[in-house]
Design a protein around this motif. Structure first.
Motif, PDB file in Angstrom:
ATOM      1  N   VAL A   1       7.910  13.624 -10.211  1.00 28.32           N
ATOM      2  CA  VAL A   1       8.436  12.438  -9.647  1.00 28.32           C
ATOM      3  C   VAL A   1       6.828  11.665  -9.233  1.00 28.32           C
ATOM      4  N   GLY A   2       6.101  12.310  -8.823  1.00 28.06           N
ATOM      5  CA  GLY A   2       4.899  11.930  -8.514  1.00 28.06           C
ATOM      6  C   GLY A   2       4.445  11.005  -9.702  1.00 28.06           C
ATOM      7  N   THR A   3       4.257  12.115 -10.748  1.00 33.18           N
ATOM      8  CA  THR A   3       3.933  11.933 -12.250  1.00 33.18           C
ATOM      9  C   THR A   3       4.084  10.182 -12.565  1.00 33.18           C
ATOM     10  N   GLN A   4       5.541  10.038 -12.403  1.00 35.03           N
ATOM     11  CA  GLN A   4       5.910   9.159 -13.088  1.00 35.03           C
ATOM     12  C   GLN A   4       6.146   7.725 -12.009  1.00 35.03           C
ATOM     13  N   THR A   5       5.934   8.515 -10.639  1.00 32.30           N
ATOM     14  CA  THR A   5       5.663   7.016  -9.907  1.00 32.30           C
ATOM     15  C   THR A   5       3.976   6.497 -10.309  1.00 32.30           C
ATOM     16  N   LEU A   6       3.256   7.439 -10.429  1.00 33.89           N
ATOM     17  CA  LEU A   6       1.701   7.248 -10.714  1.00 33.89           C
ATOM     18  C   LEU A   6       1.897   5.927 -12.154  1.00 33.89           C
ATOM     19  N   ASP A   7       3.025   6.543 -13.108  1.00 34.29           N
ATOM     20  CA  ASP A   7       2.966   5.642 -14.298  1.00 34.29           C
ATOM     21  C   ASP A   7       4.453   4.177 -13.832  1.00 34.29           C
ATOM     22  N   VAL A   8       4.410   4.141 -13.130  1.00 28.60           N
ATOM     23  CA  VAL A   8       4.679   2.738 -12.823  1.00 28.60           C
ATOM     24  C   VAL A   8       4.006   2.097 -11.908  1.00 28.60           C
ATOM     25  N   LEU A   9       2.897   2.568 -10.844  1.00 25.30           N
ATOM     26  CA  LEU A   9       1.764   2.041 -10.708  1.00 25.30           C
ATOM     27  C   LEU A   9       0.449   1.335 -11.712  1.00 25.30           C
ATOM     28  N   LYS A  10       0.388   2.213 -12.520  1.00 25.74           N
ATOM     29  CA  LYS A  10      -0.493   1.910 -13.494  1.00 25.74           C
ATOM     30  C   LYS A  10       0.192   0.184 -14.535  1.00 25.74           C
ATOM     31  N   LYS A  11       1.205   0.309 -14.389  1.00 26.34           N
ATOM     32  CA  LYS A  11       2.205  -0.956 -14.964  1.00 26.34           C
ATOM     33  C   LYS A  11       1.986  -2.177 -14.100  1.00 26.34           C
ATOM     34  N   GLU A  12       1.560  -1.511 -12.765  1.00 30.16           N
ATOM     35  CA  GLU A  12       1.471  -3.074 -11.493  1.00 30.16           C
ATOM     36  C   GLU A  12       1.006  -3.276 -10.673  1.00 30.16           C
ATOM     37  N   ARG A  13      -0.379  -2.755 -11.258  1.00 28.56           N
ATOM     38  CA  ARG A  13      -1.257  -2.706 -10.304  1.00 28.56           C
ATOM     39  C   ARG A  13      -1.935  -3.949  -9.498  1.00 28.56           C
ATOM     40  N   GLU A  14      -0.920  -4.709 -10.061  1.00 27.57           N
ATOM     41  CA  GLU A  14      -1.729  -6.563  -9.502  1.00 27.57           C
ATOM     42  C   GLU A  14      -0.348  -6.411  -8.029  1.00 27.57           C
ATOM     43  N   LYS A  15       0.276  -4.848  -8.051  1.00 29.95           N
ATOM     44  CA  LYS A  15       1.170  -5.472  -6.868  1.00 29.95           C
ATOM     45  C   LYS A  15       1.467  -4.211  -6.003  1.00 29.95           C
ATOM     46  N   PHE A  16       0.737  -3.159  -5.757  1.00 26.78           N
ATOM     47  CA  PHE A  16       0.509  -2.320  -5.219  1.00 26.78           C
ATOM     48  C   PHE A  16      -1.333  -1.448  -5.272  1.00 26.78           C
TER      49      PHE A  16
ATOM     50  N   ASN B   1       0.821  -0.914  -0.068  1.00 27.07           N
ATOM     51  CA  ASN B   1       0.288   0.096   0.086  1.00 27.07           C
ATOM     52  C   ASN B   1       0.623   1.307  -0.140  1.00 27.07           C
ATOM     53  N   ILE B   2       0.759   2.110  -0.962  1.00 26.42           N
ATOM     54  CA  ILE B   2       1.387   3.239  -1.364  1.00 26.42           C
ATOM     55  C   ILE B   2       0.980   4.440  -0.945  1.00 26.42           C
ATOM     56  N   SER B   3       1.658   5.544  -0.346  1.00 29.35           N
ATOM     57  CA  SER B   3       1.624   7.142   0.066  1.00 29.35           C
ATOM     58  C   SER B   3       2.727   7.958  -0.858  1.00 29.35           C
ATOM     59  N   ILE B   4       1.585   8.478  -1.342  1.00 27.15           N
ATOM     60  CA  ILE B   4       2.205   9.420  -2.364  1.00 27.15           C
ATOM     61  C   ILE B   4       2.517  11.328  -1.817  1.00 27.15           C
ATOM     62  N   LEU B   5       3.217  11.742  -1.218  1.00 26.74           N
ATOM     63  CA  LEU B   5       3.500  12.965  -1.185  1.00 26.74           C
ATOM     64  C   LEU B   5       3.535  13.997  -2.244  1.00 26.74           C
ATOM     65  N   GLY B   6       2.689  14.872  -2.435  1.00 30.40           N
ATOM     66  CA  GLY B   6       3.502  15.548  -3.863  1.00 30.40           C
ATOM     67  C   GLY B   6       3.336  14.985  -5.161  1.00 30.40           C
ATOM     68  N   ALA B   7       2.080  14.139  -5.404  1.00 27.65           N
ATOM     69  CA  ALA B   7       1.591  13.455  -6.427  1.00 27.65           C
ATOM     70  C   ALA B   7       1.375  13.722  -7.830  1.00 27.65           C
ATOM     71  N   THR B   8       0.794  15.652  -8.274  1.00 28.96           N
ATOM     72  CA  THR B   8       1.180  15.497  -9.107  1.00 28.96           C
ATOM     73  C   THR B   8       2.360  16.441  -9.916  1.00 28.96           C
ATOM     74  N   GLY B   9       3.716  16.269  -8.883  1.00 29.70           N
ATOM     75  CA  GLY B   9       4.932  16.508  -9.982  1.00 29.70           C
ATOM     76  C   GLY B   9       5.335  15.927 -10.113  1.00 29.70           C
TER      77      GLY B   9
END
Length: 385
Positions: A13-28, A3-11
């Motif tokens: 690095v935050g946006t690219q973290t969301l990209d990672v989560l989209k590709k690995e939705r089964e893990k996060f 389970n993940i919490s992102i501080l600064g999700a719209t910046g």
């Protein structure tokens, strides 16, 4: 599932973290996010991920996001300000807090997350620059992993795997040199913000792009490396590496040098931090060594880009001096982006503040926050802003 919490999700690095989560939705699972003024991005994330909590720093944006969630019958609980940041950093169900928020605002929620036993995927370098002693002490006390997300520190972290940290001789911290690599001071008198944010290799936010152009960013990373890896400043060497293929290296006592190479894509260090200690299938373009024509290295120009020297000096002095450096830089960059000061004035202001404010080794959260206020108050008064 983590389970993940992102501080600064719209910046950036935050946006690219969301990209990672989209590709690995089964893990996060994305439990919580924070943002500031970017209403559209916050709504897009809510629509895509349905986080349980959304913390918003800007008051007017908070009201708009909250109204949207009520009107659209969204289940996300909308929180406001620092209280909201702390809440989403300390949730019982969260495993990893990604701290990608820009600036010293990230220090308090990061410390609270550590005290709550959360592992930290750290992309907020100001947290360690200003509060390194506090952060690393709390991490050790609470058995928390600090997993670096900056490409350089991730590279060092990867190069250390399987090796004894006591066998390190030197860290080789690479830098692209930014958009003004090779320029002299006389070439930089009339630089405009749009020129300074054009980084040749990386897609970053405006503030970090300016820091990269002055090499202050690399100086902050030197201080960050000192705290992350417990390395003396004399053993941290900056190399200008224009190709940004080698993201950093570690030299060991026997003369061996281990380097981490990859495409210039922040999704790799983000993915590595979130999955550590595992490696997963690639999300980025792999290097084609037949196409790499050369890898070059140069010594930084410490005269033209003297901000790098100031950062080394602040780090070596320790105490509250890195906070003085960081606070002065934060406001000076903001003023430059608003075209209220010239480009070269950024470093002048940092040096002025380092000379004006007395250092102290009595470091606690209150001292750090009060020093930040004092430095910024001085700059605003002197420059009438």
């Amino acid at each position: 599932m983590k389970n993940i919490s992102i501080l600064g999700a719209t910046g950036s690095v935050g946006t690219q973290t969301l990209d990672v989560l989209k590709k690995e939705r089964e893990k996060f699972k994305l439990i919580a996010i924070s943002g500031n003024k970017n209403y559209e991005k916050l709504i897009a994330i809510i629509e895509d991920f349905n986080p349980k909590y959304v913390a918003v720093s800007d008051k007017s944006t908070y009201k708009k996001v909250k109204a949207y969630c009520v009107e659209q019958n969204k289940k996300s609980e909308v929180l406001e300000g620092m209280k909201g940041l702390i809440q989403i950093s300390t949730l019982n169900e969260v495993d990893i807090v990604v701290t990608s928020i820009v600036g010293m605002i990230g220090l308090i929620p990061t410390l609270e997350a550590i005290k709550a036993g959360k592992d930290i995927a750290l992309a907020n370098k100001e947290t360690l620059v200003t509060g390194g002693q506090l952060v690393m002490s709390e991490a050790k006390k609470n058995n928390v992993n600090i997993l670096p997300v900056d490409s350089e520190h991730s590279a060092i972290f990867q190069c250390l795997q399987g090796n004894d940290i006591n066998s390190i001789d030197k860290i080789l911290l690479t830098a692209s040199g930014g958009p003004f690599r090779g320029k002299k001071k006389e070439d930089l008198f009339n630089i405009k913000p749009e020129e300074a944010i054009k980084h040749p290799n990386w897609n970053m936010g405006r503030k970090i792009s300016i820091d990269s152009s002055t090499l202050i960013n690399k100086g902050l990373e030197v201080i960050e490396a000192h705290w992350l890896f417990n390395i003396d400043y004399k053993n941290i060497q900056v190399l200008i590496h224009p190709e940004s293929v080698i993201h950093s290296m570690v030299e060991y006592k026997d003369g061996s040098v281990i380097a981490q190479l990859s495409a210039a894509d922040m999704r790799l260090p983000i993915q590595y931090a979130l999955n550590y200690p595992s490696r997963e299938n690639n999300l980025i373009e792999k290097l084609d060594f037949y196409k790499i024509k050369s890898l070059t290295f140069k010594k930084p120009d410490f005269v033209t880009f003297r901000g790098l020297n100031l950062a080394y000096e602040a780090g070596k002095q320790g105490g509250i001096m890195p906070t003085i450096l960081n606070a002065a830089n934060e406001l000076a960059v903001e003023l430059f982006l608003q075209e209220k000061i010239s480009y070269l004035k950024i470093i002048d202001i940092i040096e002025e503040c380092m000379n004006k404010f007395e250092n102290t080794n009595q470091i606690n959260l209150h001292a750090i926050l009060e020093t930040e206020k004092d430095v910024k108050r001085f700059i605003k008064h002197k420059y009438n802003v």
